[in-house]
Design a protein around this motif. Sequence first.
Motif, PDB file in Angstrom:
ATOM      1  N   LEU A  49       0.823  -1.213   0.000  1.00 38.41           N
ATOM      2  CA  LEU A  49       0.000   0.000   0.000  1.00 38.41           C
ATOM      3  C   LEU A  49       0.855   1.260   0.000  1.00 38.41           C
ATOM      4  CD1 LEU A  49      -2.793  -1.026   2.530  1.00 38.41           C
ATOM      5  CD2 LEU A  49      -3.006  -0.786   0.053  1.00 38.41           C
ATOM      6  N   GLN A  50       1.898   1.277   0.819  1.00 36.12           N
ATOM      7  CA  GLN A  50       2.758   2.462   0.871  1.00 36.12           C
ATOM      8  C   GLN A  50       3.356   2.770  -0.492  1.00 36.12           C
ATOM      9  OE1 GLN A  50       5.581   1.555   3.962  1.00 36.12           O
ATOM     10  NE2 GLN A  50       4.245   2.298   5.593  1.00 36.12           N
ATOM     11  N   TYR A  51       3.748   1.739  -1.216  1.00 33.64           N
ATOM     12  CA  TYR A  51       4.338   1.957  -2.532  1.00 33.64           C
ATOM     13  C   TYR A  51       3.316   2.502  -3.527  1.00 33.64           C
ATOM     14  CZ  TYR A  51       8.400  -0.656  -0.790  1.00 33.64           C
ATOM     15  OH  TYR A  51       9.489  -1.077  -0.062  1.00 33.64           O
ATOM     16  N   THR A  52       2.045   2.116  -3.397  1.00 35.79           N
ATOM     17  CA  THR A  52       1.029   2.695  -4.297  1.00 35.79           C
ATOM     18  C   THR A  52       0.859   4.183  -4.007  1.00 35.79           C
ATOM     19  OG1 THR A  52      -0.914   2.196  -2.878  1.00 35.79           O
ATOM     20  CG2 THR A  52      -0.224   0.509  -4.469  1.00 35.79           C
ATOM     21  N   TRP A  53       0.836   4.553  -2.726  1.00 35.60           N
ATOM     22  CA  TRP A  53       0.664   5.966  -2.381  1.00 35.60           C
ATOM     23  C   TRP A  53       1.847   6.793  -2.879  1.00 35.60           C
ATOM     24  CZ3 TRP A  53      -0.167   4.145   3.280  1.00 35.60           C
ATOM     25  CH2 TRP A  53      -1.428   3.538   3.395  1.00 35.60           C
ATOM     26  N   PHE A  64       0.122  -2.983 -10.360  1.00 31.59           N
ATOM     27  CA  PHE A  64       0.028  -3.482  -8.995  1.00 31.59           C
ATOM     28  C   PHE A  64       0.864  -4.732  -8.779  1.00 31.59           C
ATOM     29  CE2 PHE A  64      -2.591  -5.230  -5.354  1.00 31.59           C
ATOM     30  CZ  PHE A  64      -2.358  -4.182  -4.490  1.00 31.59           C
ATOM     31  N   TRP A  65       1.097  -5.489  -9.821  1.00 30.99           N
ATOM     32  CA  TRP A  65       1.935  -6.680  -9.683  1.00 30.99           C
ATOM     33  C   TRP A  65       3.356  -6.282  -9.313  1.00 30.99           C
ATOM     34  CZ3 TRP A  65       1.737 -11.175  -8.077  1.00 30.99           C
ATOM     35  CH2 TRP A  65       2.661 -12.184  -8.409  1.00 30.99           C
ATOM     36  N   GLN A  66       3.845  -5.188  -9.876  1.00 32.68           N
ATOM     37  CA  GLN A  66       5.190  -4.721  -9.555  1.00 32.68           C
ATOM     38  C   GLN A  66       5.294  -4.327  -8.083  1.00 32.68           C
ATOM     39  OE1 GLN A  66       7.860  -4.770 -11.566  1.00 32.68           O
ATOM     40  NE2 GLN A  66       9.207  -3.935  -9.981  1.00 32.68           N
ATOM     41  N   VAL A  67       4.337  -3.534  -7.582  1.00 31.76           N
ATOM     42  CA  VAL A  67       4.429  -3.117  -6.183  1.00 31.76           C
ATOM     43  C   VAL A  67       4.156  -4.297  -5.241  1.00 31.76           C
ATOM     44  CG1 VAL A  67       3.891  -0.703  -6.636  1.00 31.76           C
ATOM     45  CG2 VAL A  67       2.034  -2.263  -6.081  1.00 31.76           C
ATOM     46  N   THR A  68       3.394  -5.275  -5.701  1.00 33.20           N
ATOM     47  CA  THR A  68       3.174  -6.478  -4.894  1.00 33.20           C
ATOM     48  C   THR A  68       4.486  -7.241  -4.713  1.00 33.20           C
ATOM     49  OG1 THR A  68       0.870  -6.679  -5.586  1.00 33.20           O
ATOM     50  CG2 THR A  68       1.932  -8.681  -4.785  1.00 33.20           C
ATOM     51  N   GLN A  69       5.256  -7.375  -5.788  1.00 36.19           N
ATOM     52  CA  GLN A  69       6.544  -8.046  -5.697  1.00 36.19           C
ATOM     53  C   GLN A  69       7.534  -7.253  -4.839  1.00 36.19           C
ATOM     54  OE1 GLN A  69       7.869 -10.058  -9.559  1.00 36.19           O
ATOM     55  NE2 GLN A  69       6.302  -8.629 -10.290  1.00 36.19           N
ATOM     56  N   GLU A  70       7.538  -5.953  -5.028  1.00 39.86           N
ATOM     57  CA  GLU A  70       8.479  -5.122  -4.270  1.00 39.86           C
ATOM     58  C   GLU A  70       8.131  -5.115  -2.776  1.00 39.86           C
ATOM     59  OE1 GLU A  70       9.529  -2.101  -7.980  1.00 39.86           O
ATOM     60  OE2 GLU A  70       8.028  -1.517  -6.490  1.00 39.86           O
TER      61      GLU A  70
END
Length: 227
Positions: A49-53, A64-70
């Motif tokens: 969530l922090q990475y999406t914000w 979203f797959w990228q931020v999920t992996q990160e």
Amino acid sequence: MPIKACVFDAYGTLFDVAAAAREAAQEPGREAFATHWPKVANDWRLKQLQYTWLRAVTGAHTDFWQVTQEGLDWALEASGLAEPALRERLLQLYWELSAYPEVPEMLKTLKDQGFETAILSNGSPDMLAGAVDSAGIGDVLDDVLSVESVGIFKPDASVYELVTNRFGCARDAVLFVSSNGWDAAGAAGFGFTTAWVNRAGEPMDRLPWTPHHVLSDLTTIPDLARA
């Protein structure tokens, strides 16, 4: 105005985001992970969530797959579990997240009562398709809307506008449901009627807007929509 469409966030709302870590921890040979999985699951979700914000406010969008992996990479490293095989298994399981037990019947009831239903999610279309198929709820959803069509994550107003454009309705004719307090608050600021599914009993976020309803699960959503 009467509710026309009931729209749901996906991850944490319809689908249990802790399920991937919990299921992996129960598999043979993962005894070491079994002692760490609650922390990994919590850190994974928080960083995701922090990475999406951060990407939304800086204009550095990715899917979203990228931020999920990160987010997972950060969570595994924080627990000293940077194991490629474990990482691969957790990511695989994320495509097969379990729906919460009340979800199928709740959505069916909404459809039987004549409401339009949809998902509005940060998730990428292929991720959402996998989750919907795995949960077997595609036949009780009118649409699955992804932020990828506008290129920015929630709570940007253009994301919520996808709903009013899709269903051709006023903002207050939408009941928007999310397990994220900030998401339910942001949608309330946009003009939706909102329900926060607060399964963990967390405090209310200190934001300019507040959800209209706070629930412990999704069971009463059809009653709320009718009311």
